[in-house]
Enzyme design. Structure first.
Site, PDB file in Angstrom:
ATOM      1  N   GLY A 181       0.849  -1.206   0.000  1.00  0.00           N
ATOM      2  CA  GLY A 181       0.000   0.000   0.000  1.00  0.00           C
ATOM      3  C   GLY A 181       0.867   1.232   0.000  1.00  0.00           C
ATOM      4  N   ARG A 238       4.167   5.851   1.671  1.00  0.00           N
ATOM      5  CA  ARG A 238       4.709   7.210   1.735  1.00  0.00           C
ATOM      6  C   ARG A 238       4.106   8.074   0.639  1.00  0.00           C
ATOM      7  NH1 ARG A 238      10.680   7.224  -0.856  1.00  0.00           N
ATOM      8  NH2 ARG A 238      10.425   5.492  -2.283  1.00  0.00           N
ATOM      9  N   ARG A 257      -2.619  -1.060  -9.892  1.00  0.00           N
ATOM     10  CA  ARG A 257      -1.462  -1.921 -10.156  1.00  0.00           C
ATOM     11  C   ARG A 257      -1.915  -3.377 -10.174  1.00  0.00           C
ATOM     12  NH1 ARG A 257       2.616   1.329  -7.080  1.00  0.00           N
ATOM     13  NH2 ARG A 257       1.487   3.233  -6.604  1.00  0.00           N
ATOM     14  N   ASP A 295       3.681  -4.776  -7.784  1.00  0.00           N
ATOM     15  CA  ASP A 295       3.107  -3.516  -7.286  1.00  0.00           C
ATOM     16  C   ASP A 295       3.630  -2.319  -8.083  1.00  0.00           C
ATOM     17  OD1 ASP A 295       5.418  -4.561  -5.766  1.00  0.00           O
ATOM     18  OD2 ASP A 295       5.448  -2.575  -4.872  1.00  0.00           O
ATOM     19  N   ASN A 296       4.622  -2.540  -8.934  1.00  0.00           N
ATOM     20  CA  ASN A 296       5.106  -1.478  -9.816  1.00  0.00           C
ATOM     21  C   ASN A 296       4.715  -1.755 -11.262  1.00  0.00           C
ATOM     22  OD1 ASN A 296       6.283  -0.207  -7.633  1.00  0.00           O
ATOM     23  ND2 ASN A 296       8.292  -1.143  -7.953  1.00  0.00           N
TER      24      ASN A 296
HETATM   25  P1  AMP Z   1       8.810   1.015  -3.945  1.00  0.00           P
HETATM   26  O1  AMP Z   1       9.969   0.089  -3.880  1.00  0.00           O
HETATM   27  O2  AMP Z   1       9.156   2.483  -3.875  1.00  0.00           O
HETATM   28  O3  AMP Z   1       7.904   0.724  -5.100  1.00  0.00           O
HETATM   29  O4  AMP Z   1       7.975   0.748  -2.608  1.00  0.00           O
HETATM   30  C1  AMP Z   1       7.535  -0.529  -2.189  1.00  0.00           C
HETATM   31  C2  AMP Z   1       6.654  -0.375  -0.965  1.00  0.00           C
HETATM   32  O5  AMP Z   1       7.405   0.176   0.124  1.00  0.00           O
HETATM   33  C3  AMP Z   1       5.458   0.548  -1.144  1.00  0.00           C
HETATM   34  O6  AMP Z   1       4.406   0.014  -0.388  1.00  0.00           O
HETATM   35  C4  AMP Z   1       5.952   1.848  -0.577  1.00  0.00           C
HETATM   36  O7  AMP Z   1       4.900   2.671  -0.128  1.00  0.00           O
HETATM   37  C5  AMP Z   1       6.808   1.376   0.585  1.00  0.00           C
HETATM   38  N1  AMP Z   1       7.870   2.342   0.942  1.00  0.00           N
HETATM   39  C6  AMP Z   1       8.988   2.647   0.226  1.00  0.00           C
HETATM   40  N2  AMP Z   1       9.730   3.553   0.879  1.00  0.00           N
HETATM   41  C7  AMP Z   1       9.081   3.869   2.028  1.00  0.00           C
HETATM   42  C8  AMP Z   1       9.331   4.755   3.118  1.00  0.00           C
HETATM   43  N3  AMP Z   1      10.421   5.527   3.170  1.00  0.00           N
HETATM   44  N4  AMP Z   1       8.427   4.783   4.132  1.00  0.00           N
HETATM   45  C9  AMP Z   1       7.333   4.015   4.104  1.00  0.00           C
HETATM   46  N5  AMP Z   1       7.032   3.162   3.106  1.00  0.00           N
HETATM   47  C10 AMP Z   1       7.892   3.088   2.076  1.00  0.00           C
HETATM   48 MG    MG Z   2       6.228   1.055  -5.872  1.00  0.00          MG
END
Ligand code: AMP
Ligand code: MG
Length: 493
Positions: A91, A94, A184, A253-254
């Site tokens: 989810g 951030r 997604r 999720d991406n």
């Molecule tokens: P991402 O790798 O950026 O696609 O993120 C994967 C998951 O990790 C998603 O659910 C993001 O919301 C969560 N996420 C990434 N960085 C952070 C952060 N600094 N704080 C909280 N959640 C994060």
């Molecule tokens: Mg992501």
């Protein structure tokens, strides 16, 4: 006195119709939001007033501190396979969807803030983002858009005045981005993993209404919807490969339903052609290597297919599996079709030949063996098509293999009989001279970390016309000097 018009004409369908798919939430308060980049032309496309948003009020909105009138800020829920392992609860950890607007072409667009503070889905993370990765997403997303590749786009970048701890203290920042939706594969997986078929159906109907409205009344709409997502992803990944882009973290999720590129984390463009190229510091097994991207997209689509089985043939799982397997089996053909069309255009060819795939692979293999710069070679081939092959040849240490291939290519062009100058012009329209070269991106982000945004602005300007060669920009057109060493990018920061 007339009332000030609202800054955004929101029409928030997700907040209105999709209860249970998000939590309503607000951004964190931050000390001093400062707008460092603002995408005026995108703002205009969205029907927004740029001068009303390039203000302190705009900075506070894009930092997530002050929700604008009509916003319904929310964190979306999703799950996802990350590097092959399933996380049932991800989810927006951030990010906040602040609302949807209808753009000037009548398309619905999400406006989302990334880095706006913790949410119930932060899983121990700080919910924040820092300036480097925010600007990387801004620059590479805008570069992809200028290259004609479907992508989320950057509307604004703000610094927050906070120091956020990463490998040391870094300036906190928030990216405001625009997407045709943030649905997604992982959104479907969240509800399917809980066997909540009615929610999966509601989500699929919402996605169809948004992305494939012509299917809405069809009785077999779910399998057709799946086929559409598959075609969009096949075309997208072919586009990535044609420009040498490595996404770096193709988790489910991406992977969007819309077919837009999303979540630029550890991404990069290849210099030397290499199917095994990996830039992400955490991709040890090379799962998301350059040349594996089509296969991974197909794998991600199989995960989407699993979530739709109960809708496709209620009560007849075997039949549903048969139908989705047939569609999944089309992926390699769709991908190859898009890639071949793209490669013919890159080589100025107008006719098809049954040996095209093998013919193109001979060139790529030679490029791989001799570590030839992918972007430069195709650009120089434009000049070769119009009679001067010197620059293209100079990229090879041993020219024989290239010369042999080139002779066949030139013969083919001659047989097609097209005007050489026109062939070059056509090739130059699809072979960029400027891509986000890794060392230029790094140079810009390093300057931004100490408050100098000029290199980023200049890079954005260069990348906004990637096909148009301009005097004075030679420095942007080539790979990094070899002594800079290998390039690494970092995830989720
Ligand atoms: P991402 O790798 O950026 O696609 O993120 C994967 C998951 O990790 C998603 O659910 C993001 O919301 C969560 N996420 C990434 N960085 C952070 C952060 N600094 N704080 C909280 N959640 C994060
Ligand atoms: Mg992501």
């Amino acid at each position: 006195m007339t009332a000030k018009p609202p800054l955004f004409q929101f029409d928030n369908s997700y907040a209105r119709e999709m209860s249970g798919f998000f939590v309503a939430w607000e951004g964190a308060k931050v000390p001093s939001p400062d707008l460092v980049l603002f995408n005026r032309s995108l703002a205009e496309d969205l029907g927004l007033d740029p001068s009303a948003l390039e203000t302190r009020e705009g900075a506070a909105i894009f930092a997530g501190v002050t929700p604008p009138d009509g916003a319904s800020p929310l964190a979306q829920v999703y799950a996802g396979h990350q590097f092959g392992g399933f996380s049932p609860q991800l989810g927006d950890g951030r990010a906040l969807l602040i609302g949807e607007v209808i753009d000037k072409l009548g398309h619905r667009r999400d406006i989302q803030l990334k880095g706006s503070g913790p949410t119930p889905f932060s899983r121990g993370g700080d919910g924040k983002a820092v300036i480097g990765p925010v600007l990387r997403e801004y620059v590479i997303g805008e570069a992809m858009h200028a290259l004609g590749i479907p992508t989320t786009r950057a509307l604004a970048a703000v610094t927050t005045g906070e120091n956020i701890f990463r490998e040391g203290p870094k300036p906190g920042a928030v990216l405001a981005r625009v997407a045709s939706s943030h649905l997604r594969v992982g959104t479907f997986q969240f509800f399917a993993a809980r066997s909540d078929t009615e929610k999966v159906r509601q989500l699929a109907d919402y996605a169809i209404a948004r992305h494939d409205p012509d299917l809405a009344q069809e009785s077999d709409r779910y399998i057709k919807f799946f086929a559409r997502v598959l075609e969009r992803q096949a075309a997208l990944v072919a586009n990535w490969v044609l420009v040498g882009f490595v996404h770096g973290v193709m988790n489910t999720d991406n992977t969007t339903i819309s077919g837009e590129t999303i979540d630029y984390g550890p991404c990069a463009f290849i210099d030397a052609y290499d199917p095994a190229a990996v830039f992400s510091s955490i991709d040890h097994g090379g799962r998301y290597a350059f040349g594996r991207q089509p296969m991974i997209a197909q794998w991600n689509l199989a995960r989407l297919a699993e979530t739709l089985l109960a809708l496709i043939c209620p009560g007849d799982l075997d039949k549903a599996v048969e139908l989705v397997s047939t569609e999944l089996g089309h992926f390699p053909d769709f991908y190859r079709k898009h890639w071949l069309v793209g490669m013919r255009a890159k080589l100025g060819l107008q006719t098809e030949d049954e040996n095209d795939q093998a013919f193109f692979e001979v060139l790529l293999t030679t490029m791989h063996e001799q570590k030839v710069d992918y972007t430069l070679l195709f650009r120089h081939l434009g000049e070769a098509a119009s009679g001067n092959a010197d620059k293209a040849r100079a990229l090879f240490n041993e020219t024989k293999a290239f010369d042999d291939w080139s002779l066949q290519w030139q013969n083919r062009l001659a047989k097609e009989g097209a005007n050489a100058a026109l062939v070059k012009a056509d090739m130059d329209r699809v072979n960029p001279i400027y891509i986000p070269r890794n060392h230029k991106v790094e140079e810009a982000l390093t300057a931004a970390e100490v408050g100098d945004y000029m290199p980023t602005k200049r890079l954005l300007e260069v990348l906004s016309s990637p096909f148009e060669e301009r005097v004075g920009l030679e420095d942007y057109a080539g790979p990094a000097p070899a002594d800079l060493g290998p390039y690494r990018t970092f995830c989720g920061t």
